[in-house]
Design an enzyme around this catalytic site. Structure first.
Site, PDB file in Angstrom:
ATOM      1  N   ALA A  17      37.470  33.218  85.067  1.00 24.88           N
ATOM      2  CA  ALA A  17      37.855  32.155  84.528  1.00 24.88           C
ATOM      3  C   ALA A  17      39.086  31.867  85.593  1.00 24.88           C
ATOM      4  O   ALA A  17      38.628  30.451  85.112  1.00 24.88           O
ATOM      5  CB  ALA A  17      38.973  32.854  83.382  1.00 24.88           C
ATOM      6  N   CYS A 132      51.599  34.333  86.584  1.00 27.82           N
ATOM      7  CA  CYS A 132      51.341  32.844  85.386  1.00 27.82           C
ATOM      8  C   CYS A 132      52.537  32.943  84.534  1.00 27.82           C
ATOM      9  O   CYS A 132      52.736  31.602  84.602  1.00 27.82           O
ATOM     10  CB  CYS A 132      49.839  32.487  84.997  1.00 27.82           C
ATOM     11  SG  CYS A 132      49.667  34.171  84.312  1.00 27.82           S
ATOM     12  N   LYS A 223      56.697  42.293  87.385  1.00 28.42           N
ATOM     13  CA  LYS A 223      56.601  40.720  88.078  1.00 28.42           C
ATOM     14  C   LYS A 223      57.134  39.568  88.078  1.00 28.42           C
ATOM     15  O   LYS A 223      57.841  39.200  88.673  1.00 28.42           O
ATOM     16  CB  LYS A 223      55.161  40.275  87.646  1.00 28.42           C
ATOM     17  CG  LYS A 223      53.665  40.734  88.308  1.00 28.42           C
ATOM     18  CD  LYS A 223      52.660  40.602  88.195  1.00 28.42           C
ATOM     19  CE  LYS A 223      51.505  41.176  87.369  1.00 28.42           C
ATOM     20  NZ  LYS A 223      50.093  40.685  87.281  1.00 28.42           N
ATOM     21  N   HIS A 252      50.040  30.578  77.544  1.00 24.34           N
ATOM     22  CA  HIS A 252      51.127  31.232  77.280  1.00 24.34           C
ATOM     23  C   HIS A 252      52.513  30.862  77.064  1.00 24.34           C
ATOM     24  O   HIS A 252      52.663  29.551  77.300  1.00 24.34           O
ATOM     25  CB  HIS A 252      51.326  31.776  78.594  1.00 24.34           C
ATOM     26  CG  HIS A 252      50.710  33.020  79.478  1.00 24.34           C
ATOM     27  ND1 HIS A 252      48.998  33.380  78.962  1.00 24.34           N
ATOM     28  CD2 HIS A 252      50.703  33.225  80.921  1.00 24.34           C
ATOM     29  CE1 HIS A 252      48.705  34.197  79.587  1.00 24.34           C
ATOM     30  NE2 HIS A 252      49.578  33.906  80.759  1.00 24.34           N
TER      31      HIS A 252
END
Ligand SMILES: NC(=O)c1ccc[n+]([C@@H]2O[C@H](COP(=O)([O-])OP(=O)(O)OC[C@H]3O[C@@H](n4cnc5c(N)ncnc54)[C@H](OP(=O)(O)O)[C@@H]3O)[C@@H](O)[C@H]2O)c1
Length: 351
Positions: A17, A132, A223, A252
């Protein structure tokens, strides 16, 4: 796409992806490429990919694959990076790594160019690309931190399934079709492929991204907490996160509450700051129902911010809504942007 003065670039995980987006982004941003090598596991080796009209055969990633490579963009999972990134460095390449393998290593810079580009100078061959959901949040918070100081951040995320790879997107599509056709739903990938239980994501929300840690937070949440402090060079910054997976394919979203260190700051001052911030597009007009949404941000490199409000109780507290394409600013674009900066700063040189 081949340029004589360009660089020999390798994309590791080129069929995934993120890897596919990396290849597209290199082309779209006209990165100076002398030769492009596409690497994957043995499963996809031999597959043909057309890049800018040129056919490239995907090869299995091995230590020898990195002979002559100037820049290697890794996005094939942490174990592949741990094994092969040092091999690439040994052969003279600079690695931009998209996995969590080296992010918290103290000798590895963790870079979002809008926030901490200067950290690129202190590398040992590997530059880590942050998680991300962390990237889009720090792009929006950094201008605020610089002007008003930042004391505390509490974030809740609404994350797309593509964050878990191409197979998770397929699972969402299959489950959606099954439900609409009154068929039984099977779940094998989400929330975490290697965890014990799997749940339906179609028409659902799963409050687990990555595995649970002993402290009750998930690894994705940890994270966001640890990477934000590292990127902002601020160990005293208070950060907390709740990460949730939604049935959205790409993009997101985050509800971010933050407390600044300066008194008497008005919401319009925060909006004015973000309007001119690098990498940020302000979409904030409640009267006209204008705010960022994932469907509108797909395919765009920027971080979109809206719904900025002052907290009703805490005078130094504010809320905002932050949306970005997780495969671009959250991964491929941030990596290519790092590679561009490495070239412009003269940190990487063509062999
Ligand atoms: N998706 C996101 O939003 C996002 C954001 C930031 C970081 N990341 C990180 O990027 C990495 C890849 O994510 P993804 O979403 O692109 O996953 P993905 O869609 O599952 O793709 C995985 C890629 O890695 C390759 N690969 C797997 N095992 C390999 C091996 N042993 N040697 C060489 N290549 C191998 C696969 O090749 P085959 O085709 O041969 O299987 C494929 O190209 C992960 O570490 C992820 O955490 C993802």
């Amino acid at each position: 796409m081949s340029q004589q003065n360009g660089f020999h670039v390798a994309v590791v995980g080129a069929t995934g992806a993120v890897g596919q987006q990396m290849v597209e982004t290199l082309v779209k941003e006209k990165f100076p490429i002398k030769k492009l090598t596409l690497l994957s596991s043995a499963r996809s080796a031999g597959k043909k990919v057309v890049v800018n009209g040129e056919e490239i055969i995907v090869e299995e990633a091995k230590p020898e694959s990195f002979e002559g490579i100037d820049i290697a963009l890794f996005s094939a999972g942490g174990s592949v990076s741990k094994e092969l990134a040092p091999e690439a460095v040994k052969r003279g390449a600079i690695v931009v790594d998209n996995t969590s393998a080296f992010r918290m290593d103290e000798n590895t810079p963790l870079v979002v160019p809008e926030v901490n580009e200067k950290d690129l100078h202190n590398h040992n061959g590997i530059i880590a690309n942050p998680n991300c959901s962390t990237i889009q949040m720090v792009v929006a918070l950094e201008p605020i931190r610089q002007k008003y100081g930042l004391k505390r951040v509490i974030v809740s995320t609404y994350q797309a399934v593509s964050g878990a790879g191409a197979s998770a997107v397929e699972e969402l599509m299959e489950q959606t079709k099954s439900i609409l056709n009154n068929q039984e739903v099977s779940a094998n990938i989400l929330p975490v492929k290697s965890d014990q239980k799997h749940y339906q994501i179609a028409f659902n929300a799963i409050p687990q991204i990555d595995k649970f840690q002993d402290n009750g937070f998930t690894f994705e949440e940890m994270k966001m907490i640890n990477e934000t402090k590292k990127i902002m060079h601020s160990s005293e910054l208070q950060v907390s996160a709740t990460c949730v997976r939604l049935p959205v394919a790409v993009g997101h979203s985050e509800s971010v509450y933050f407390e600044i260190e300066t008194d008497n700051v008005q919401v319009n001052e925060i909006k004015a700051l973000l309007k001119d911030a690098p990498g940020v597009i302000l979409q904030d007009d409640p009267e006209n129902q204008f705010y960022p949404m994932p469907a509108d941000c797909v395919g765009k490199n920027d971080v979109f911010v809206g719904r900025i409000r002052k907290d009703l109780d805490e005078t130094k507290g504010f809320h905002m809504w932050v949306v970005s394409d997780n495969l671009l600013k959250g991964a491929a674009w941030n990596s290519v942007q790092i590679a561009e900066r490495l070239v412009e700063l003269g940190i990487v040189k063509s062999k």
